[in-house]
Structure formats: C-alpha cells, structure tokens
Design a protein around this motif. Sequence first.
Motif, mmCIF file in Angstrom:
data_model
loop_
_atom_site.group_PDB
_atom_site.id
_atom_site.type_symbol
_atom_site.label_atom_id
_atom_site.label_comp_id
_atom_site.label_asym_id
_atom_site.label_seq_id
_atom_site.Cartn_x
_atom_site.Cartn_y
_atom_site.Cartn_z
ATOM 1 N N LEU A 34 0.821 -1.212 0.000
ATOM 2 C CA LEU A 34 0.000 0.000 0.000
ATOM 3 C C LEU A 34 0.856 1.263 0.000
ATOM 4 O O LEU A 34 0.602 2.191 -0.779
ATOM 5 N N SER A 35 1.859 1.318 0.868
ATOM 6 C CA SER A 35 2.684 2.525 0.940
ATOM 7 C C SER A 35 3.474 2.722 -0.348
ATOM 8 O O SER A 35 3.635 3.854 -0.834
ATOM 9 N N THR A 36 3.959 1.623 -0.927
ATOM 10 C CA THR A 36 4.721 1.715 -2.177
ATOM 11 C C THR A 36 3.824 2.181 -3.319
ATOM 12 O O THR A 36 4.226 3.020 -4.142
ATOM 13 N N ALA A 37 2.624 1.643 -3.387
ATOM 14 C CA ALA A 37 1.690 2.071 -4.436
ATOM 15 C C ALA A 37 1.377 3.554 -4.303
ATOM 16 O O ALA A 37 1.287 4.278 -5.304
ATOM 17 N N GLY A 38 1.214 4.024 -3.060
ATOM 18 C CA GLY A 38 0.956 5.443 -2.844
ATOM 19 C C GLY A 38 2.101 6.311 -3.326
ATOM 20 O O GLY A 38 1.890 7.348 -3.972
ATOM 21 N N GLU A 39 3.328 5.890 -3.049
ATOM 22 C CA GLU A 39 4.499 6.631 -3.524
ATOM 23 C C GLU A 39 4.558 6.655 -5.055
ATOM 24 O O GLU A 39 4.825 7.695 -5.660
ATOM 25 N N LEU A 40 4.327 5.499 -5.654
ATOM 26 C CA LEU A 40 4.411 5.404 -7.109
ATOM 27 C C LEU A 40 3.339 6.226 -7.811
ATOM 28 O O LEU A 40 3.574 6.765 -8.902
#
Length: 225
Positions: free
Chosen positions: A35-41
């Motif tokens: 989730l956090s990685t998708a938000g960053e991307l």
Amino acid sequence: MPKRVALPAEPMLVPLDARATPSQSRARNTFEAVLSTAGELLGEVGFERLSTNLVCERAGITPPALYRYFPNKYAILGELARRLMEAQDEAVFAWVQSGGLQAANLEEAVEKNQEMQRQVNEITRNSPGGVWIMRALRAVPLLRDIRIASRDQVAAQISARLTTAYPDVPEVELFRSARLTTEMMYAATEMVLEEPTEDEDRINEDVCWMVAMHYRRLAERYGAS
C-alpha cells in the motif's frame, strides 16, 4: 495546473477487495508495504502507468506475495481509497461530536468549518498517494462508489444533527444540502492539493463562507429563525 490524462476504459467485474487481511506480523508488513509503495508510485508515475509489477519491483517483493492479498492494481487503489475516506470521515465525525456544527453566528460557523477543512486537507496530504487517490475516486468508475458512500455517510450524520438547528427545514432538504456542501469541501481539498501554489487558507475560508451562507439561505427559505 496539472495536466489531466484520460483514463483507459476499465474491465467489467474487476475485484476491488483485498483477498485476505493478514494477521501475522510478517504478512502485515508485506500488506502495508504494498500500500505505501503504491501510494508513492502514484505520485511519481500516475494512475495509468501504475502496475503491480512496478509495485513489486519498488517494494522488493515477488508478484505471488502481492497477489496473495491483492488480485490487481484496482484492489490496491480500493484499499488506499477506503483508508483515506475512513480517515477523513473519522475526523469529520469527531468534529461533529465536539460541537463543530454549533455556532452563534456566521463568523463562528466559518471558523469552525475552516478548522475541519484544515484537518481533512492535512489527512489527505499525509496519506499515501492522497491527491492521486482523490482524483481516482472521481475519475475511475470502479472506485466512485467508495467516495459516494463516504459522502453520504458524512451527509447523514451532519443532516441528522442539523434537524435541531433547522427544525422548519424538511429532512430531505437538509440531507441534500449536507451532500452538496460535503462535495464542495471535497472539491476545495482537491484544489488545494492539486495546485499547491494557490493560497490554501483563502480557499478554505472561501468555501467555508459558501457553506455557511448556503445554510443561512436554506433557513430563510423555510422561514426558520
């Protein structure tokens, strides 16, 4: 102003829910990393270019590990969207419980609404992919129901509380007004986050005056004091 890109047509019957909610510590870490990685991307590549492969590469996990919890990128976005809407809603509900809707005059009503608007803006700003999630909630048909459910839940609480302040206004009108003003404040948050060079305090103040004046006009329309 940021350039808006047309989104591609979406497949029908795409699953939007996570396959499982992890209970063990290591699994929870993987779930949250996705989730956090998708938000960053989202902030880097936008919605169209976001893919599960990109998320896996950035998060350092394998595709099977991601697919254990999320069947597709829409499910990841759906989880991020629900979390954002829940965080915003909880702030609004706490504000209502603390007397946010009670004001002796227009100026106080505007000040109290500004306090809530600042909180919602900050929650969105600090959420993974916050502004992109808000865009997706409007632009992606698969995600719109999440936003609409959130709006109507907030509007129901607000309109129920306002029946005491506006006893002469029909409940259906109060609910419609609560939905309308919730949409207006949501749009103001979008504007602030999408255009950071704009004066955030001024936008908050202006939209809160619009809301306060709308309810005054509604009361006058039905002869309320």
